[in-house]
Scaffold this motif. Structure first.
Motif, PDB file in Angstrom:
ATOM      1  N   MET A   1     -33.123 -51.363  -4.796  1.00 50.04           N
ATOM      2  CA  MET A   1     -31.874 -50.657  -4.477  1.00 50.04           C
ATOM      3  C   MET A   1     -31.850 -49.303  -5.184  1.00 50.04           C
ATOM      4  SD  MET A   1     -28.034 -51.646  -5.654  1.00 50.04           S
ATOM      5  CE  MET A   1     -26.713 -50.488  -5.460  1.00 50.04           C
ATOM      6  N   ASN A   2     -31.403 -48.323  -4.467  1.00 49.04           N
ATOM      7  CA  ASN A   2     -31.323 -46.989  -5.059  1.00 49.04           C
ATOM      8  C   ASN A   2     -30.095 -46.858  -5.958  1.00 49.04           C
ATOM      9  OD1 ASN A   2     -33.629 -45.967  -3.842  1.00 49.04           O
ATOM     10  ND2 ASN A   2     -32.510 -45.500  -1.948  1.00 49.04           N
ATOM     11  N   VAL A   3     -30.314 -46.316  -7.138  1.00 52.58           N
ATOM     12  CA  VAL A   3     -29.186 -46.046  -8.035  1.00 52.58           C
ATOM     13  C   VAL A   3     -28.478 -44.778  -7.586  1.00 52.58           C
ATOM     14  CG1 VAL A   3     -28.572 -45.385 -10.390  1.00 52.58           C
ATOM     15  CG2 VAL A   3     -30.229 -47.228  -9.997  1.00 52.58           C
ATOM     16  N   LEU A   4     -29.274 -43.757  -7.296  1.00 56.37           N
ATOM     17  CA  LEU A   4     -28.696 -42.477  -6.851  1.00 56.37           C
ATOM     18  C   LEU A   4     -29.131 -42.188  -5.423  1.00 56.37           C
ATOM     19  CD1 LEU A   4     -27.396 -39.614  -7.269  1.00 56.37           C
ATOM     20  CD2 LEU A   4     -29.656 -38.880  -8.035  1.00 56.37           C
ATOM     21  N   GLU A   5     -28.169 -41.784  -4.637  1.00 56.90           N
ATOM     22  CA  GLU A   5     -28.483 -41.268  -3.309  1.00 56.90           C
ATOM     23  C   GLU A   5     -27.673 -39.995  -3.113  1.00 56.90           C
ATOM     24  OE1 GLU A   5     -27.898 -44.154  -0.280  1.00 56.90           O
ATOM     25  OE2 GLU A   5     -29.484 -45.470  -1.017  1.00 56.90           O
ATOM     26  N   CYS A   6     -28.365 -38.940  -2.843  1.00 53.84           N
ATOM     27  CA  CYS A   6     -27.629 -37.707  -2.537  1.00 53.84           C
ATOM     28  C   CYS A   6     -28.275 -37.076  -1.310  1.00 53.84           C
ATOM     29  CB  CYS A   6     -27.620 -36.743  -3.714  1.00 53.84           C
ATOM     30  SG  CYS A   6     -29.198 -36.092  -4.227  1.00 53.84           S
ATOM     31  N   GLU A   7     -27.440 -36.441  -0.516  1.00 53.18           N
ATOM     32  CA  GLU A   7     -27.996 -35.802   0.678  1.00 53.18           C
ATOM     33  C   GLU A   7     -27.162 -34.608   1.102  1.00 53.18           C
ATOM     34  OE1 GLU A   7     -27.733 -38.111   4.293  1.00 53.18           O
ATOM     35  OE2 GLU A   7     -26.376 -39.501   3.315  1.00 53.18           O
ATOM     36  N   GLY A   8     -27.868 -33.628   1.617  1.00 57.41           N
ATOM     37  CA  GLY A   8     -27.206 -32.453   2.194  1.00 57.41           C
ATOM     38  C   GLY A   8     -26.389 -31.637   1.225  1.00 57.41           C
ATOM     39  N   LEU A   9     -26.761 -31.613  -0.057  1.00 50.86           N
ATOM     40  CA  LEU A   9     -25.963 -30.861  -1.025  1.00 50.86           C
ATOM     41  C   LEU A   9     -26.140 -29.363  -0.819  1.00 50.86           C
ATOM     42  CD1 LEU A   9     -26.485 -32.860  -4.342  1.00 50.86           C
ATOM     43  CD2 LEU A   9     -24.454 -32.813  -2.879  1.00 50.86           C
ATOM     44  N   VAL A  10     -25.005 -28.687  -0.720  1.00 43.77           N
ATOM     45  CA  VAL A  10     -25.017 -27.235  -0.543  1.00 43.77           C
ATOM     46  C   VAL A  10     -24.006 -26.631  -1.512  1.00 43.77           C
ATOM     47  CG1 VAL A  10     -24.518 -25.318   1.040  1.00 43.77           C
ATOM     48  CG2 VAL A  10     -25.635 -27.387   1.901  1.00 43.77           C
ATOM     49  N   LYS A  11     -24.410 -25.565  -2.175  1.00 42.93           N
ATOM     50  CA  LYS A  11     -23.477 -24.845  -3.034  1.00 42.93           C
ATOM     51  C   LYS A  11     -23.794 -23.362  -2.991  1.00 42.93           C
ATOM     52  CE  LYS A  11     -20.121 -24.324  -5.919  1.00 42.93           C
ATOM     53  NZ  LYS A  11     -18.744 -24.715  -5.571  1.00 42.93           N
ATOM     54  N   ALA A  12     -22.777 -22.573  -2.668  1.00 39.85           N
ATOM     55  CA  ALA A  12     -22.945 -21.109  -2.628  1.00 39.85           C
ATOM     56  C   ALA A  12     -21.946 -20.481  -3.588  1.00 39.85           C
ATOM     57  CB  ALA A  12     -22.730 -20.594  -1.225  1.00 39.85           C
ATOM     58  N   PHE A  13     -22.396 -19.452  -4.285  1.00 37.02           N
ATOM     59  CA  PHE A  13     -21.505 -18.643  -5.108  1.00 37.02           C
ATOM     60  C   PHE A  13     -21.407 -17.275  -4.434  1.00 37.02           C
ATOM     61  CE2 PHE A  13     -23.545 -21.687  -7.979  1.00 37.02           C
ATOM     62  CZ  PHE A  13     -22.428 -22.301  -8.516  1.00 37.02           C
ATOM     63  N   ASP A  14     -20.287 -17.042  -3.801  1.00 35.60           N
ATOM     64  CA  ASP A  14     -20.123 -15.848  -2.966  1.00 35.60           C
ATOM     65  C   ASP A  14     -21.253 -15.816  -1.926  1.00 35.60           C
ATOM     66  OD1 ASP A  14     -17.821 -15.105  -4.348  1.00 35.60           O
ATOM     67  OD2 ASP A  14     -19.006 -14.117  -5.895  1.00 35.60           O
ATOM     68  N   HIS A  25     -33.357 -39.571  -3.473  1.00 35.56           N
ATOM     69  CA  HIS A  25     -32.805 -40.824  -4.010  1.00 35.56           C
ATOM     70  C   HIS A  25     -33.659 -41.266  -5.185  1.00 35.56           C
ATOM     71  CE1 HIS A  25     -36.079 -43.151  -2.214  1.00 35.56           C
ATOM     72  NE2 HIS A  25     -35.976 -42.303  -1.199  1.00 35.56           N
ATOM     73  N   ILE A  26     -33.076 -42.060  -6.060  1.00 31.24           N
ATOM     74  CA  ILE A  26     -33.791 -42.566  -7.234  1.00 31.24           C
ATOM     75  C   ILE A  26     -33.497 -44.056  -7.364  1.00 31.24           C
ATOM     76  CG2 ILE A  26     -34.205 -42.306  -9.710  1.00 31.24           C
ATOM     77  CD1 ILE A  26     -32.939 -39.560  -9.588  1.00 31.24           C
ATOM     78  N   ALA A  27     -34.552 -44.828  -7.549  1.00 35.00           N
ATOM     79  CA  ALA A  27     -34.382 -46.280  -7.702  1.00 35.00           C
ATOM     80  C   ALA A  27     -34.218 -46.634  -9.177  1.00 35.00           C
ATOM     81  CB  ALA A  27     -35.605 -46.991  -7.128  1.00 35.00           C
ATOM     82  N   ALA A  28     -33.768 -47.846  -9.417  1.00 29.99           N
ATOM     83  CA  ALA A  28     -33.619 -48.322 -10.797  1.00 29.99           C
ATOM     84  C   ALA A  28     -34.976 -48.288 -11.496  1.00 29.99           C
ATOM     85  CB  ALA A  28     -33.052 -49.731 -10.799  1.00 29.99           C
ATOM     86  N   VAL A  62     -23.590 -43.012  -6.707  1.00 31.66           N
ATOM     87  CA  VAL A  62     -24.318 -43.620  -7.828  1.00 31.66           C
ATOM     88  C   VAL A  62     -23.881 -45.077  -7.915  1.00 31.66           C
ATOM     89  CG1 VAL A  62     -24.625 -43.645 -10.329  1.00 31.66           C
ATOM     90  CG2 VAL A  62     -24.559 -41.472  -9.116  1.00 31.66           C
ATOM     91  N   GLY A  63     -24.838 -45.957  -7.789  1.00 34.15           N
ATOM     92  CA  GLY A  63     -24.505 -47.384  -7.785  1.00 34.15           C
ATOM     93  C   GLY A  63     -23.571 -47.731  -6.652  1.00 34.15           C
ATOM     94  N   THR A 183     -36.841 -49.697 -19.342  1.00 34.31           N
ATOM     95  CA  THR A 183     -35.667 -50.578 -19.467  1.00 34.31           C
ATOM     96  C   THR A 183     -34.844 -50.632 -18.197  1.00 34.31           C
ATOM     97  OG1 THR A 183     -34.341 -48.761 -20.340  1.00 34.31           O
ATOM     98  CG2 THR A 183     -35.477 -50.157 -21.950  1.00 34.31           C
ATOM     99  N   GLY A 184     -35.279 -49.923 -17.175  1.00 30.00           N
ATOM    100  CA  GLY A 184     -34.583 -50.032 -15.885  1.00 30.00           C
ATOM    101  C   GLY A 184     -33.590 -48.932 -15.604  1.00 30.00           C
ATOM    102  N   THR A 185     -33.459 -47.985 -16.523  1.00 29.12           N
ATOM    103  CA  THR A 185     -32.533 -46.878 -16.284  1.00 29.12           C
ATOM    104  C   THR A 185     -33.179 -45.879 -15.321  1.00 29.12           C
ATOM    105  OG1 THR A 185     -31.748 -47.093 -18.556  1.00 29.12           O
ATOM    106  CG2 THR A 185     -31.186 -45.050 -17.406  1.00 29.12           C
ATOM    107  N   ALA A 186     -32.416 -45.462 -14.352  1.00 32.11           N
ATOM    108  CA  ALA A 186     -32.895 -44.406 -13.453  1.00 32.11           C
ATOM    109  C   ALA A 186     -32.705 -43.075 -14.162  1.00 32.11           C
ATOM    110  CB  ALA A 186     -32.097 -44.430 -12.156  1.00 32.11           C
TER     111      ALA A 186
END
Lengths: 311, 389
Positions: A1-14, A25-28, A62-63, A183-186
């Motif tokens: 199981m994935n601990v972290l899943e992120c997708e399509g992140l967009v950030k613009a400054f001006d 994604h990151i697994a345990a 996350v989780g 120890t299993g930490t992602a």
């Protein structure tokens, strides 16, 4: 199981798009590296993942819990270690840990116990009651990480944790991160040091200009750009005779003899090295030294972006 | 809410540790209040006037003054009056300052006046009590002016056929008091000097005290701990709430300790505790709002501290914390209402007049208006910026 899943992140400054469609994604138990030069978008990406910075679009869980700047519950599963040392200099290490422990809602009895554990892990048990303004840079850096570990997060985000650190502290930090994986930490680890990414990360994303250019294990990335291993043999005797003998090995891409040495380009050097040495012995050419150079992430980065990591 | 208190607790611990809050919140205002109240004369309070007389005349006119005017002045506690029979003894006491001013009615004074030859009363004043002497002069002048009027009236009466001038004079001598001294203290509702400077210094330094809490958000950014707070499982409002709470506790503690300390140490009289508490809470909130605006438009803790100091001093001067506004030009008194300081001191002054708790309502509302308006400005000016990582 994935601990972290992120997708399509967009950030613009001006007008500047700092992060453009970043997702992974990151697994345990997995250590995932974001490798890129300064200004590549690493810190902006993890700021959105940690719920510190609001994204223009995209999602983070996350989780299984969604993370935004307004959510609180999901953040309990995240340990965030900022790039700059983020501690209170007029408080002791123990007081710093207690303050953040309270913010994360650790029960008092457990908090006392946990503070002692973290101080032991970061090697500050003896100095725990001293004000941190009296600490060396390395000690502060270790406390900076310790605060992120205090509440035993499911996902630990480390933003360039070894910048400006002496070699001894740096090694201590890297060993600590390796232990976390066990120890299993992602772990999400950003760095512009290729060696750290190669040593620590199970998978690496090459990020530049706010975009992820490639992602995979070290081997996958190297294969992706078609780089070959190099075997440099120091020889006693005729290098030319050895080169002629090695020409019969079809797996070798090229063999070049120079004064006192032979350079061999090959895919998978470690597998072919015993055979190369056997041919040298059969050719009655002595081998004074062996150097195997595998293509690294630096060369992958160079290949993908056209510039060096430290540019 | 819990997180806000955790943050406030940490901030307070830091402020107590660096001692600057204690210095600016307690030591400085207490010290200055003590010094000011000790070296600046209390111009708003009543002062003792010690009068004496020697009556060598014993006639109707001197008796009219001694038994008709002076007892009333003494009864109203405007002055003490001491009779002397021996002029030399009286002069010695005037010289030494035991008596501030001495009336000497010479032998034959009444007869001279009644005969139309005129008469003179000597007024001897101590050189160090010129105001007492002026008051004594005013009292006597008022009486003598009346005597002149009586003389004219008696003369007119005699010319028109009256037979008994002595009876006419005796009747005139029983006329109403010639001079009335007015105690201005209660009428203008000003604080005594000790209380004024205690309260003035307390509200002046309040603005320095609350700035520690308000500016600590900038310190969080400076130390790099703000991103860590933003990444914690707490709401963003609790971060701001924690800063506001620590500012409020620092400000209110400073005010309360100063009120208690100045009451016990230098005899300040702050007035009704409930009214004082309302004024203090309103004043602290107003100070937090104003300092928050300054902090929001500043980029670094140092810049904020500099601007906040300038604003605190300007508002303190304009608000009349160093001198009573009654002594200031009318324009300054008008513009002082643009400061919470003036409203705070006005509230305390009204409270000291003993008019009850209702007198603090308007000053408190004025200060709360400062709070609401400035907090709104701070929120608008800092939107999307104050809590940016």
């Amino acid at each position: 199981m994935n601990v972290l899943e992120c997708e399509g992140l967009v950030k613009a400054f001006d007008d500047l798009v700092a992060v453009d469609d970043v997702g992974f994604h990151i697994a345990a138990g997995e250590t995932y590296g974001l490798l890129g030069p300064n200004g590549a978008g690493k810190t902006t990406s993890i700021s959105m993942i940690a719920g510190i910075l609001e994204s223009d679009s995209g999602s983070v869980t996350v989780g299984g819990t969604e993370i935004t700047t307004r959510t609180t519950e999901g953040k309990r599963q995240i340990g965030y270690v900022p790039q700059d040392i983020a501690i209170y200099p007029d408080l002791s290490a123990r007081e710093n840990l207690r303050f953040f422990g309270k913010l994360y809602g650790i029960p008092k009895a457990r908090l006392d116990e946990r503070i002692d554990e973290v101080l032991a892990v970061i090697g500050l048990t003896d100095r725990g009651d001293d004000r941190t303004e009296e600490y060396s840079g390395g000690m502060r850096r270790r406390l900076n990480i310790g605060i992120g570990l205090l509440h035993e997060p499911m996902l630990l985000i480390l933003d360039e944790p070894t910048v400006g650190v002496d070699p001894q502290s740096r090694n201590s930090i890297l060993e600590g991160v390796e232990e976390l994986g066990r120890t299993g930490t992602a772990v999400l680890y950003t760095t512009h040091y290729m060696e750290e990414a190669e040593r620590l990360c199970d998978r690496v994303a090459i990020i530049d200009g706010g975009k992820i250019r490639a992602e995979g294990t070290r081997r996958e990335l190297v294969e992706l750009v078609g780089q070959l291993d190099t075997i440099n043999l120091g020889v006693v005797g005729s290098a030319r005779r050895l080169a002629e003998a090695l020409a019969s090995v079809t797996e070798l891409e090229s063999v070049i003899a120079t004064e006192g040495s032979v350079e061999i380009l090959v895919e998978g050097a470690s597998g072919l090295l015993p055979r190369v040495l056997e041919i040298a012995q059969q050719s009655d050419v002595g081998v004074s030294g062996v150097e195997v150079i595998e293509p690294n992430l630096e060369s992958v980065f160079l290949h993908l972006t056209g510039k060096a990591l430290r540019d | 809410m819990r997180a806000a208190f955790v943050i406030a607790g940490k901030d307070l611990s830091q402020r107590i540790r660096d001692r600057s809050a204690i210095l600016l919140g307690l030591v400085a205002p207490l010290g200055l209040a003590f010094i000011f109240s000790a070296i600046i004369p209390d111009t708003t309070a009543s002062f003792d006037v010690s009068l004496a007389y020697v009556d060598q005349d014993g006639g109707e006119i001197s008796s009219g003054f001694i038994s008709g005017v002076l007892p009333d002045i003494e009864a109203d506690e405007l002055a003490t009056v001491e009779p002397y029979t021996d002029l030399d003894t009286a002069m010695v006491d005037v010289e030494s300052g035991t008596t501030h001013a001495l009336y000497v009615f010479p032998d034959g004074f009444t007869d001279g006046v009644l005969a139309g030859d005129g008469g003179s009363v000597r007024l001897v004043g101590n050189v160090d009590h010129s105001i007492s002497t002026q008051i004594a002069d005013a009292i006597l002048s008022g009486y003598l002016a009346e005597i002149d009027a009586v003389g004219i009236s008696v003369d007119a009466a005699m010319r028109s056929g009256a037979q008994d001038p002595t009876a006419l004079v005796a009747a005139a001598a029983q006329s109403p008091d010639a001079v009335v001294l007015v105690d201005t203290e209660a009428a203008s509702r000003e604080l005594d000097a000790t209380t004024f400077f205690s309260a003035g210094m307390a509200v002046f330094f309040l603005f320095f005290t609350v700035q520690f809490g308000v500016s600590s958000l900038l310190e969080e950014r400076f130390y790099g701990t703000l991103p860590r707070l933003l990444g914690a499982p707490i709401s963003r409002w609790s971060i701001l709430g924690g800063k506001a709470t620590s500012s409020f506790i620092l400000g209110l503690t400073s005010m309360v300790v100063l009120a208690v300390a100045t009451t016990l140490l230098i005899g300040a009289e702050w007035g009704n505790p409930a009214g004082v508490a309302i004024l203090m809470i309103s004043g602290v909130l107003a100070a937090i709002g104003i300092m928050a605006v300054v902090a929001v438009v500043s980029k670094t803790p140092e810049q904020a501290a500099n601007w906040q100091s300038i604003v605190a001093v300007l508002l303190g001067l304009l608000g009349g914390t160093f001198f009573p506004l009654s002594q200031a030009p009318p324009a300054l008194a008008f513009f002082s209402k643009l400061t919470p300081h003036a409203w705070f001191l006005q509230g305390l002054g009204d409270l000291s007049a003993g008019d009850g708790l209702s007198v603090v309502v308007i000053p408190a509302l004025a200060m709360l208006t400062f709070f609401v308006v400035t907090v709104a400005i701070a929120v608008l000016a800092g939107r999307g910026r104050v809590l940016a990582p």
